[in-house]
Design an enzyme around this catalytic site. Structure first.
Site, PDB file in Angstrom:
ATOM      1  N   ASP A 116      34.354  54.041  31.458  1.00  9.41           N
ATOM      2  CA  ASP A 116      33.570  53.896  30.234  1.00  9.41           C
ATOM      3  C   ASP A 116      33.885  52.575  29.531  1.00  9.41           C
ATOM      4  O   ASP A 116      32.988  51.824  29.153  1.00  9.41           O
ATOM      5  CB  ASP A 116      33.891  55.047  29.268  1.00  9.41           C
ATOM      6  CG  ASP A 116      32.885  56.183  29.361  1.00  9.41           C
ATOM      7  OD1 ASP A 116      31.771  55.960  29.832  1.00  9.41           O
ATOM      8  OD2 ASP A 116      33.234  57.295  28.950  1.00  9.41           O
ATOM      9  N   THR A 155      29.343  62.089  29.981  1.00 12.70           N
ATOM     10  CA  THR A 155      30.445  61.753  30.896  1.00 12.70           C
ATOM     11  C   THR A 155      30.887  62.946  31.739  1.00 12.70           C
ATOM     12  O   THR A 155      31.209  62.799  32.924  1.00 12.70           O
ATOM     13  CB  THR A 155      31.651  61.210  30.098  1.00 12.70           C
ATOM     14  OG1 THR A 155      31.210  60.160  29.252  1.00 12.70           O
ATOM     15  CG2 THR A 155      32.721  60.684  31.024  1.00 12.70           C
ATOM     16  N   GLU A 164      31.183  53.093  21.915  1.00 10.12           N
ATOM     17  CA  GLU A 164      31.827  54.384  21.686  1.00 10.12           C
ATOM     18  C   GLU A 164      33.341  54.291  21.838  1.00 10.12           C
ATOM     19  O   GLU A 164      34.092  54.981  21.149  1.00 10.12           O
ATOM     20  CB  GLU A 164      31.266  55.400  22.688  1.00 10.12           C
ATOM     21  CG  GLU A 164      31.909  56.767  22.630  1.00 10.12           C
ATOM     22  CD  GLU A 164      31.357  57.721  23.669  1.00 10.12           C
ATOM     23  OE1 GLU A 164      31.742  58.898  23.623  1.00 10.12           O
ATOM     24  OE2 GLU A 164      30.559  57.301  24.513  1.00 10.12           O
ATOM     25  N   ASP A 194      24.687  57.398  20.777  1.00  6.58           N
ATOM     26  CA  ASP A 194      23.848  58.311  21.553  1.00  6.58           C
ATOM     27  C   ASP A 194      22.367  58.106  21.287  1.00  6.58           C
ATOM     28  O   ASP A 194      21.531  58.278  22.175  1.00  6.58           O
ATOM     29  CB  ASP A 194      24.170  59.779  21.197  1.00  6.58           C
ATOM     30  CG  ASP A 194      25.580  60.189  21.523  1.00  6.58           C
ATOM     31  OD1 ASP A 194      26.006  59.928  22.661  1.00  6.58           O
ATOM     32  OD2 ASP A 194      26.240  60.775  20.655  1.00  6.58           O
ATOM     33  N   ASP A 222      26.260  53.069  24.569  1.00  2.75           N
ATOM     34  CA  ASP A 222      26.916  54.244  25.142  1.00  2.75           C
ATOM     35  C   ASP A 222      27.037  53.977  26.628  1.00  2.75           C
ATOM     36  O   ASP A 222      26.059  54.054  27.371  1.00  2.75           O
ATOM     37  CB  ASP A 222      26.100  55.516  24.888  1.00  2.75           C
ATOM     38  CG  ASP A 222      26.908  56.780  25.181  1.00  2.75           C
ATOM     39  OD1 ASP A 222      27.950  56.669  25.861  1.00  2.75           O
ATOM     40  OD2 ASP A 222      26.510  57.864  24.726  1.00  2.75           O
ATOM     41  N   ILE A 281      28.487  55.416  29.347  1.00  2.00           N
ATOM     42  CA  ILE A 281      28.073  56.516  30.224  1.00  2.00           C
ATOM     43  C   ILE A 281      27.874  57.728  29.332  1.00  2.00           C
ATOM     44  O   ILE A 281      28.836  58.411  28.964  1.00  2.00           O
ATOM     45  CB  ILE A 281      29.105  56.837  31.332  1.00  2.00           C
ATOM     46  CG1 ILE A 281      29.410  55.607  32.190  1.00  2.00           C
ATOM     47  CG2 ILE A 281      28.578  57.970  32.217  1.00  2.00           C
ATOM     48  CD1 ILE A 281      30.453  55.858  33.272  1.00  2.00           C
ATOM     49  N   ASP A 282      26.637  57.991  28.957  1.00  4.99           N
ATOM     50  CA  ASP A 282      26.339  59.184  28.181  1.00  4.99           C
ATOM     51  C   ASP A 282      26.388  60.396  29.106  1.00  4.99           C
ATOM     52  O   ASP A 282      25.963  60.311  30.257  1.00  4.99           O
ATOM     53  CB  ASP A 282      24.947  59.059  27.552  1.00  4.99           C
ATOM     54  CG  ASP A 282      24.651  60.179  26.571  1.00  4.99           C
ATOM     55  OD1 ASP A 282      25.447  60.356  25.633  1.00  4.99           O
ATOM     56  OD2 ASP A 282      23.636  60.866  26.750  1.00  4.99           O
TER      57      ASP A 282
END
Length: 377
Positions: free
Chosen positions: A54, A158, A79, A298, A153, A155-156
């Protein structure tokens, strides 16, 4: 502006390739799924590695955008913190170094003896991305990068990315869970107003190539600035009976209020970004979340695309309050430049009070009408 939009898409493509790389290349994949077979030390390391994936993606996006557009430096937010534990128990700031070799060395300070993994990641970090999107190249509305800021974001969803399930059958085109809900989200907003104006959603795991079995992705982009509305997608038609997508954690009262509106059938999915993408693609007509469990990173990119298609993302608590007080006008939309008062850490950027993502105003009106009957909302 056209250059910035192309840059946002370009960094999302690099991010998507990094996400695929971690699942495709054995030295990285074994670190990613180490909790399935490894001892306790590896289980703890897994948490580090998936966070590292991430963080590295986030820092690549920050680096590449900031290098090309110096006006954005200091205004690219993500994030994750880039402070990371090194192999000696100290801390190291994960970043993109000047050379591939320097990036390998920095990654080894976190990964320890995992030379092959560090080199694979560094190669991807320093690789140039070339886009051949003619439509994207022609999108040049006028807004300066100095007026914008960016939410990332990396890797939304995860948990779905780590789980990697490919066998979850869709329901009316909506996947309840699985790898396909892991997305890269990059959104730009106006620093002064907080309104989202550019959005890129990248689906790294859209489909497998039937011959090579390698994952192929796709991306969607928009411009929603002033009177300009440009999008890589066309607005989908509404369903005769509204489809609403929710989180599995949504409460019984909200489900009960929305069920009759949807003919007794609600849909469920993982990942806030993926649920908004379902609305963007016309698989659902609205995404409802009654809790403040999503964040600016997000929602910013999907919100921009929804605006370009004629929809938006409203602040649920504020919209219901305005409705009950009989205030005329459009319900309040989420903005991305105002941290929540009295909150600390990530909670400063929580979308407090929930949200409704929608495309067609009649569906927003119907959803708000149903939810206005729920006590406590």
């Amino acid at each position: 502006m056209g250059g910035l939009l192309q840059a946002l898409v370009g960094v999302s493509e690099k991010a998507a390739e990094l996400a695929r790389l971690c699942r495709r290349e054995e030295p990285l994949f074994q670190l990613l799924v180490a909790e399935k077979t490894g001892p306790d030390r590896n289980r703890r390391f897994l948490q580090d590695f998936k966070t590292l994936a991430d963080v590295l993606i986030q820092e690549v996006i920050k680096h590449d955008l900031g290098k090309e557009f110096p006006e954005l430096q200091g205004h690219i937010h993500g994030e994750e913190s880039n402070e990371f534990r090194d192999v000696q128990g100290g801390t190291v700031a994960v970043r993109v170094c000047a050379t591939r070799e320097d990036t390998v060395a920095l990654l080894l300070s976190v990964l320890g003896p995992e030379q092959a993994a560090a080199e694979l990641l560094a190669d991807a970090v320093h690789r140039d991305v070339v886009l051949g999107d003619v439509t994207l190249a022609g999108a040049e509305p006028g807004v300066s990068p100095r007026d914008l800021a960016v939410w990332i974001d990396p890797i939304d969803s995860t948990n779905e990315y780590i789980g990697g399930r490919e066998d979850v059958p869709p329901v009316d085109g909506i996947a309840p869970a699985g790898l396909c809900s892991a997305l890269v989200l990059v959104g730009a907003f106006d620093r002064l107003s907080g309104r989202p104006v550019l959005g890129v959603i990248n689906e790294p795991f859209f489909r497998r190539d039937p011959e090579t079995r390698r994952w192929q992705g796709r991306y969607h982009w928009d411009v929603a600035h002033g009177d300009t509305r440009l999008c890589s997608l066309s607005p989908p038609d509404p369903h005769p009976v509204p489809r609403v997508v929710l989180s599995r954690a949504e409460g019984a009262a909200v489900r009960g209020a929305l069920g009759p509106l949807c003919g007794g059938r609600l849909h469920f999915a993982a990942g806030a970004g993926y649920k908004m993408l379902c609305v963007i693609l016309g698989l659902a007509d609205a995404y409802v979340l009654s809790e403040g469990t999503t964040f600016a990173w997000d929602a910013c990119a999907p919100h921009a695309i929804l605006r370009a298609l004629g929809g938006g993302v409203v602040a649920l608590e504020g919209a219901l309050r305005a409705r009950r007080e009989g205030r005329a006008g459009d319900p309040p939309e989420l903005v991305y430049n105002r941290p929540a008062e009295g909150a600390g850490g990530a909670e400063r950027w929580a979308n407090r009070g929930g949200l409704v993502a929608y495309l067609h105003p009649q569906h927003l009106e119907a959803v708000l009408g149903a939810l206005a009957t729920v006590p406590g909302l």
